[in-house]
Motif scaffolding. Structure first.
Motif, short mmCIF file in Angstrom:
data_model
loop_
_atom_site.label_atom_id
_atom_site.label_comp_id
_atom_site.label_asym_id
_atom_site.label_seq_id
_atom_site.Cartn_x
_atom_site.Cartn_y
_atom_site.Cartn_z
N PRO A 96 -18.68 80.38 -10.30
CA PRO A 96 -18.87 79.12 -9.55
C PRO A 96 -19.67 78.09 -10.32
O PRO A 96 -20.41 77.30 -9.73
N ASN A 97 -19.57 78.12 -11.65
CA ASN A 97 -20.30 77.17 -12.50
C ASN A 97 -19.92 75.74 -12.13
O ASN A 97 -18.74 75.40 -12.10
N ARG A 98 -20.91 74.91 -11.88
CA ARG A 98 -20.65 73.52 -11.50
C ARG A 98 -20.69 72.57 -12.69
O ARG A 98 -20.39 71.40 -12.55
N ASN A 99 -21.08 73.03 -13.86
CA ASN A 99 -21.18 72.18 -15.05
C ASN A 99 -20.16 72.66 -16.08
O ASN A 99 -20.50 73.20 -17.12
N LEU A 100 -18.90 72.46 -15.76
CA LEU A 100 -17.83 72.98 -16.61
C LEU A 100 -17.43 71.97 -17.67
O LEU A 100 -17.22 70.79 -17.38
N THR A 101 -17.28 72.45 -18.89
CA THR A 101 -16.79 71.61 -19.97
C THR A 101 -15.26 71.56 -19.91
O THR A 101 -14.62 72.41 -19.27
N SER A 102 -14.70 70.61 -20.61
CA SER A 102 -13.23 70.51 -20.66
C SER A 102 -12.62 71.76 -21.29
O SER A 102 -11.55 72.22 -20.87
N PHE A 107 -14.08 94.49 -5.07
CA PHE A 107 -15.17 95.32 -5.54
C PHE A 107 -16.24 94.52 -6.30
O PHE A 107 -17.39 94.96 -6.39
N ILE A 108 -15.88 93.37 -6.83
CA ILE A 108 -16.92 92.47 -7.34
C ILE A 108 -17.80 92.00 -6.18
O ILE A 108 -19.03 92.00 -6.28
N LEU A 109 -17.16 91.65 -5.08
CA LEU A 109 -17.93 91.26 -3.89
C LEU A 109 -18.77 92.42 -3.38
O LEU A 109 -19.93 92.23 -2.96
N SER A 110 -18.22 93.64 -3.41
CA SER A 110 -18.99 94.80 -2.97
C SER A 110 -20.19 95.04 -3.88
O SER A 110 -21.27 95.43 -3.42
N SER A 157 -20.35 87.85 -11.46
CA SER A 157 -21.41 88.18 -10.50
C SER A 157 -22.71 87.49 -10.87
O SER A 157 -23.43 86.99 -10.00
N GLN A 158 -23.03 87.46 -12.16
CA GLN A 158 -24.23 86.74 -12.59
C GLN A 158 -24.14 85.26 -12.27
O GLN A 158 -25.10 84.65 -11.77
N ASN A 159 -22.96 84.67 -12.54
CA ASN A 159 -22.78 83.24 -12.26
C ASN A 159 -22.90 82.94 -10.77
O ASN A 159 -23.27 81.83 -10.38
N ALA A 160 -22.56 83.93 -9.93
CA ALA A 160 -22.63 83.75 -8.48
C ALA A 160 -24.05 83.88 -7.96
O ALA A 160 -24.28 83.76 -6.75
N GLY A 161 -25.00 84.14 -8.84
CA GLY A 161 -26.40 84.23 -8.44
C GLY A 161 -26.82 85.61 -7.99
O GLY A 161 -27.88 85.75 -7.37
N ALA A 162 -26.02 86.64 -8.32
CA ALA A 162 -26.36 88.00 -7.89
C ALA A 162 -27.36 88.67 -8.81
O ALA A 162 -27.84 89.76 -8.49
N ALA A 200 -18.65 94.04 0.87
CA ALA A 200 -17.81 92.92 0.46
C ALA A 200 -18.09 91.68 1.31
O ALA A 200 -18.13 90.56 0.79
N VAL A 201 -18.27 91.88 2.60
CA VAL A 201 -18.60 90.75 3.48
C VAL A 201 -19.94 90.15 3.10
O VAL A 201 -20.10 88.92 3.06
N ILE A 202 -20.93 90.99 2.80
CA ILE A 202 -22.24 90.49 2.36
C ILE A 202 -22.09 89.71 1.07
O ILE A 202 -22.65 88.62 0.91
N GLY A 203 -21.33 90.25 0.12
CA GLY A 203 -21.14 89.59 -1.17
C GLY A 203 -20.38 88.28 -1.05
O GLY A 203 -20.56 87.38 -1.89
N ALA A 204 -19.52 88.16 -0.05
CA ALA A 204 -18.72 86.94 0.11
C ALA A 204 -19.59 85.72 0.39
O ALA A 204 -19.14 84.58 0.19
N ARG A 205 -20.80 85.91 0.83
CA ARG A 205 -21.68 84.77 1.06
C ARG A 205 -22.02 84.06 -0.25
O ARG A 205 -22.22 82.85 -0.27
N ARG A 206 -22.08 84.80 -1.34
CA ARG A 206 -22.40 84.20 -2.64
C ARG A 206 -21.14 83.71 -3.36
O ARG A 206 -21.22 82.75 -4.14
N ALA A 207 -20.02 84.38 -3.15
CA ALA A 207 -18.79 84.01 -3.86
C ALA A 207 -17.63 83.95 -2.87
O ALA A 207 -16.73 84.79 -2.90
N PRO A 208 -17.63 82.98 -1.97
CA PRO A 208 -16.59 82.93 -0.93
C PRO A 208 -15.18 82.76 -1.48
O PRO A 208 -14.22 83.23 -0.86
N LEU A 209 -15.03 82.11 -2.63
CA LEU A 209 -13.69 81.91 -3.18
C LEU A 209 -13.01 83.24 -3.48
O LEU A 209 -11.80 83.39 -3.27
N LEU A 210 -13.77 84.22 -3.95
CA LEU A 210 -13.18 85.53 -4.25
C LEU A 210 -12.61 86.16 -2.98
O LEU A 210 -11.52 86.76 -3.01
#
Length: 513
Positions: free
Chosen positions: A171-177, A328-331, A122-127, A288-298
């Motif tokens: 959704p981290n965009r700077n992933l290490t190997s 419930f993470i999305l919620s 949730s933190q990584n998703a900007g919440a 959950a629908v509101i949360g999906a805007r930040r983490a659509p993959l979930l």
């Protein structure tokens, strides 16, 4: 020391512990231990006979063998891991409760890790911290998550590994190997545990690699093959052929087994979930629908899980459990966004107003969880097989008990040697055997609604207790046991199963037997 030096040292020092996350982990474990202690139950016969019983068989040689382990439809990975826990527990105490609680402690620890992963995701998703707080709170206290995550099931274990995989890389965009390899390994482990999650895993991995395939595909796939290789090795060592359990599982479940165990319509999960959530449904779906805007993959993965299992004829609510933590993470994320929207709309700028909104939302969620947990459709889960468990505890506590007769062999799935002392065996005590085999046991578990104490009195048995939820009565006689006079009870195949397995050539035909 100047300000620049102080800031440099602070940034180089380890991060301060997150006390909110620690509190959520403690809450996660505590609520599961308490509910398991106060409301012992069996979520599904698979919990006992696919995992616990087989783990017990590995360390003691004692245990009933269900059809899956007769033909090699299941991997030994989960039972093998549990056998290690059981071995340690046996060193501490020979009491069967020690074995069972070791599995419960493991599942509680896994739930704690899931809460941590959901919090970080949730933190990584900007919440922010508030979104993470609500995601962690819901993962800790929501009634369905509390119930199923405390039971040893492939559904609950795979749900944990799936959330951990997503927390590692999204959704981290700077992933290490290294993080990609770890995420791939967790995705692979999820597949090994629950092959039906393959579409959801494929969606997640494609999503993560989209537009960055050159940098991400190799490390992600390198991690993915590790647990798959472990499965191949374990199958080769136990069944003689690498990956055979996975292949046979797909073959069996795609070849007509649904008709044996019962077919439900495609809308079953939607309707059943509405019945379980009832008054909480609008709150859950809206946030959950509101949360999906930040983490659509979930959201996409959760929908994919439900759709996948909806296409399978045989359906059980636990099958879609891996989608619930994502929901419930999305919620949780959506709740934080809703609080912020309301605060700005009403122009409540003070810290006190914000704190009251957070507290009110938390109380609302806890109240909703309690309402769901005491509702009819969820309430029945808390006491599943509670009566057979109570009967076996009575038998274990009696130091003079020396054997258990099962009056209706088809109820074998409500027992299990893993739940009895190591010196106790379960015997066939149906009407055709009890007259000759009664000397083998001094307890009888009778699951018939029509049985009468008088039929046992002639054999020296007296009623100990009849239970309220099950048609179960427990009978006891005085004296010792002669094991040689009884026939140990076996796992009975469901009606029609053998015919399906023969058609699939997973069992020899009658002419070959």
């Amino acid at each position: 020391m100047n300000k620049a030096t102080w800031l440099a040292r602070k940034s180089a020092s380890p991060a301060a512990p997150d006390h909110t996350l620690l509190a959520l982990c403690v809450l996660t474990v505590a609520i599961r231990l308490v509910t398991t202690w106060l409301l012992p139950s069996v979520a599904q016969a698979d919990e006992t006979f696919q995992y616990l019983e087989q783990a017990n068989r590995l360390i003691s040689g004692r245990g009933m063998i269900p059809w899956e382990y007769e033909i090699g439809v299941r991997s030994w990975i989960i039972p093998g891991f549990l056998a290690g826990l059981f071995r340690v527990a046996t060193w501490i105490s020979p009491d069967p409760a020690a074995r069972l609680w070791s599995a419960t402690f493991f599942m509680c620890a896994l739930s704690c890790v899931t809460t941590m992963a959901g919090y970080r995701l949730s933190q990584n998703a900007g919440a922010g911290r508030i979104g993470a707080l609500f995601a962690g709170l819901l993962l800790a206290v929501w009634s369905e998550l509390v119930y199923f995550s405390a039971h040893v099931l492939a559904d609950s274990i795979s749900a944990a590994t799936l959330v951990m995989a997503l927390a590692t890389c999204y959704p981290n965009r700077n992933l290490t190997s290294g993080r990609l390899i770890l995420a791939g390994a967790l995705f692979g482990l999820t597949l090994v545990i629950r092959i039906q999650l393959a579409p959801a895993i494929a969606i997640a991995m494609i999503w993560l690699c989209f537009g960055k395939a050159r940098a991400r595909v190799f490390p992600l796939c390198a991690g993915f093959v590790l647990p798959v290789a472990v499965l191949a090795i374990v199958d080769w060592m136990t069944w003689g052929v690498p990956m055979i359990s996975l292949w046979k599982y797909v073959q069996a479940n795609g070849g007509g087994l649904a008709a044996v165990f019962g077919i439900k319509p495609g809308y079953y999960y939607f309707g059943k979930q509405l019945l379980v959530w009832h008054v909480a449904t609008p709150l859950i779906l809206t946030t959950a629908v509101i949360g999906a805007r930040r983490a659509p993959l979930l959201a996409v993965i959760g929908i994919a899980i439900v759709v996948t299992f909806s296409l399978v004829g045989h359906k059980e609510l636990r099958f879609i459990f891996p989608a619930l933590p994502l929901c419930f993470i999305l919620s949780g994320i959506g709740t934080a966004d809703a609080i912020e929207w309301l605060r700005r709309r009403q122009k409540w700028e003070t810290t006190a107003a914000r704190s009251w909104l957070i507290a009110g939302a938390a109380i609302t969620w806890v109240a909703a969880s309690i309402a769901v947990s005491v509702g009819f459709h969820m309430r029945t889960f808390w006491t599943l097989d509670a009566d057979p468990l109570a009967a076996m505890r009575i038998i274990n506590a009696d130091r003079s008990s020396c054997g258990v007769g099962l009056a209706q062999p088809k109820f074998w799935w409500a027992t299990g040697l893993v739940r009895l002392r190591n010196d106790l065996q379960i015997y066939n005590a149906d009407s055709t055997h009890i007259g000759n085999s009664a000397a083998a046991y001094n307890y009888v578990m009778d699951f018939s609604k029509t049985s009468s104490p008088t039929q046992y009195e002639a054999l020296g048995f007296k009623e100990v207790q009849c239970f309220s939820h099950y048609p179960l009565c427990l009978y006891r006689r005085r004296g010792a046991c002669d094991p040689a006079s009884g026939e140990p009870s076996k796992a009975v195949h469901p009606d029609g199963l053998d015919e399906v397995l023969r058609k699939l050539k997973l069992l020899p035909s009658r002419s070959e037997q």
